[in-house]
Design an enzyme around this catalytic site. Structure first.
Site, PDB file in Angstrom:
ATOM      1  N   PHE A 155       0.886  -8.783 -11.383  1.00 33.17           N
ATOM      2  CA  PHE A 155       0.889  -9.950 -10.024  1.00 33.17           C
ATOM      3  C   PHE A 155       1.407 -11.233 -10.384  1.00 33.17           C
ATOM      4  O   PHE A 155       1.768 -11.991  -9.585  1.00 33.17           O
ATOM      5  CB  PHE A 155      -0.423  -9.731  -9.600  1.00 33.17           C
ATOM      6  CG  PHE A 155      -0.784  -8.465  -8.823  1.00 33.17           C
ATOM      7  CD1 PHE A 155       0.003  -7.986  -7.590  1.00 33.17           C
ATOM      8  CD2 PHE A 155      -1.549  -7.701  -9.222  1.00 33.17           C
ATOM      9  CE1 PHE A 155      -0.647  -7.025  -6.763  1.00 33.17           C
ATOM     10  CE2 PHE A 155      -2.129  -6.465  -8.912  1.00 33.17           C
ATOM     11  CZ  PHE A 155      -1.462  -6.007  -7.626  1.00 33.17           C
ATOM     12  N   TYR A 190       7.530  -7.018 -12.084  1.00 35.85           N
ATOM     13  CA  TYR A 190       8.434  -7.411 -11.080  1.00 35.85           C
ATOM     14  C   TYR A 190       9.959  -7.046 -11.684  1.00 35.85           C
ATOM     15  O   TYR A 190      10.081  -7.130 -12.925  1.00 35.85           O
ATOM     16  CB  TYR A 190       8.601  -9.013 -10.904  1.00 35.85           C
ATOM     17  CG  TYR A 190       7.223  -9.175 -10.024  1.00 35.85           C
ATOM     18  CD1 TYR A 190       7.026  -9.018  -8.816  1.00 35.85           C
ATOM     19  CD2 TYR A 190       6.320  -9.944 -10.648  1.00 35.85           C
ATOM     20  CE1 TYR A 190       5.950  -9.269  -8.020  1.00 35.85           C
ATOM     21  CE2 TYR A 190       5.247 -10.458 -10.103  1.00 35.85           C
ATOM     22  CZ  TYR A 190       4.816 -10.174  -8.810  1.00 35.85           C
ATOM     23  OH  TYR A 190       3.685 -10.496  -8.153  1.00 35.85           O
ATOM     24  N   HIS A 208      -3.225  -2.347  -0.989  1.00 27.97           N
ATOM     25  CA  HIS A 208      -2.174  -3.284  -1.836  1.00 27.97           C
ATOM     26  C   HIS A 208      -2.208  -4.338  -1.037  1.00 27.97           C
ATOM     27  O   HIS A 208      -2.070  -4.262   0.127  1.00 27.97           O
ATOM     28  CB  HIS A 208      -1.077  -2.468  -2.129  1.00 27.97           C
ATOM     29  CG  HIS A 208      -0.187  -2.949  -3.213  1.00 27.97           C
ATOM     30  ND1 HIS A 208       0.458  -4.296  -3.104  1.00 27.97           N
ATOM     31  CD2 HIS A 208      -0.330  -2.978  -4.474  1.00 27.97           C
ATOM     32  CE1 HIS A 208       1.078  -4.747  -4.149  1.00 27.97           C
ATOM     33  NE2 HIS A 208       0.772  -3.822  -5.040  1.00 27.97           N
ATOM     34  N   ASP A 258       3.964  -1.616 -11.638  1.00 26.39           N
ATOM     35  CA  ASP A 258       5.026  -2.113 -12.721  1.00 26.39           C
ATOM     36  C   ASP A 258       5.498  -3.216 -12.423  1.00 26.39           C
ATOM     37  O   ASP A 258       5.133  -3.933 -11.599  1.00 26.39           O
ATOM     38  CB  ASP A 258       5.896  -0.997 -12.520  1.00 26.39           C
ATOM     39  CG  ASP A 258       6.886  -0.972 -11.489  1.00 26.39           C
ATOM     40  OD1 ASP A 258       6.567  -1.543 -10.446  1.00 26.39           O
ATOM     41  OD2 ASP A 258       8.083  -0.483 -11.470  1.00 26.39           O
TER      42      ASP A 258
END
Length: 261
Positions: A102, A91, A225, A89
């Site tokens: 990202f 920031y 991740h 999701d």
């Protein structure tokens, strides 16, 4: 709730350019190739429920990011997708999210996960970036240039409330983003156009592996991740995963007949 209520715009006094100002998808442009899919979603029961949720949260004074939830679908048309990088999701800090997984808005400090992505690219391919990825940004962490070159930077949930990670998970965005992933996986591949590289980092992204047909000809790359909490942990550390070199070889192999002609 009336249509007018559903699509009302938040007061200019209570919103700024860094946050969502209305729950009206007519203000969220996408590339023409995505339009039918997006329109179909928002006309569905799940889409209408999501819009009602967003409107209710805006009416309650919630600060929601990003201002353009569908920006990844604006900058990267379906026919241009060559790499998919899947996030979870947006920031949740003010001014960070701008609709690309990202990526952060220009001028914003590079977050730790994105720093690790840059670190792995430098370790893996040095000064020779993979096809479709320009050299690393010199200032900040905006990946807009990647999006414009065929890198679909897609979060599975497309909005979030300030300071509350995953606050909009399970409200309906996943229905749309799953449909986007299916479209990419089925519209490209062995019997259609160019295969796609799917970079699935972390358990959340890897849960979407089932949306990609095993016989599609796509390259699916899985690792932890890039967050500092998991980037170096086994069994599949992100640092050292070699995904960017693998993507480079895969895409160049497909393009080789055209490069030789």
């Amino acid at each position: 709730m009336t249509t007018k209520d559903l699509f009302s715009t938040a007061s200019a006094d209570s919103a700024d350019a860094s946050q969502l100002q209305c729950a009206d998808p007519r203000h969220w442009p996408v590339a023409p190739g995505w339009q039918a899919l997006v329109d179909g979603f928002f006309a569905s029961a799940g889409g209408r429920k999501l819009l009602a949720f967003l409107q209710a949260r805006l009416a309650a004074g919630a600060v929601i990011f990003p201002p353009q939830p569908l920006r990844a679908l604006l900058l990267t048309p379906p026919e241009a997708v060559r790499i998919v990088i899947l996030g979870q999701d947006p920031y949740h800090g003010r001014g960070q999210a701008h609709g690309l997984a990202f990526s952060v808005a220009p001028g914003v400090r590079v977050p730790p996960s994105l720093r690790n992505i840059f670190k792995e690219i430098e370790r893996d391919v040095g000064t020779g970036p993979p096809p479709l990825l320009q050299p690393l940004p010199q200032l900040g962490g905006s990946l807009e240039a990647w999006a414009q070159q065929g890198v679909l930077l897609l979060n599975t949930c497309l909005t979030v409330e300030e300071g509350q990670p995953a606050s909009h998970a399970g409200q309906g965005w996943e229905l749309l983003t799953d449909a986007v992933l299916r479209h990419v996986a089925h519209a490209n591949g062995a019997d259609n156009t160019q295969p796609v590289v799917f970079m699935l980092w972390g358990a959340h992204a890897q849960a979407k592996r089932a949306l990609i047909p095993t016989d599609s000809g796509h390259l699916v790359l899985c690792a932890n991740h890039p967050s500092p909490l998991s980037a170096l942990r086994p069994p599949l550390p992100f640092i050292g995963c070699g995904h960017f070199r693998q993507a480079q070889a895969f895409l160049l192999d497909y393009l080789a007949p055209w490069l030789r002609s």
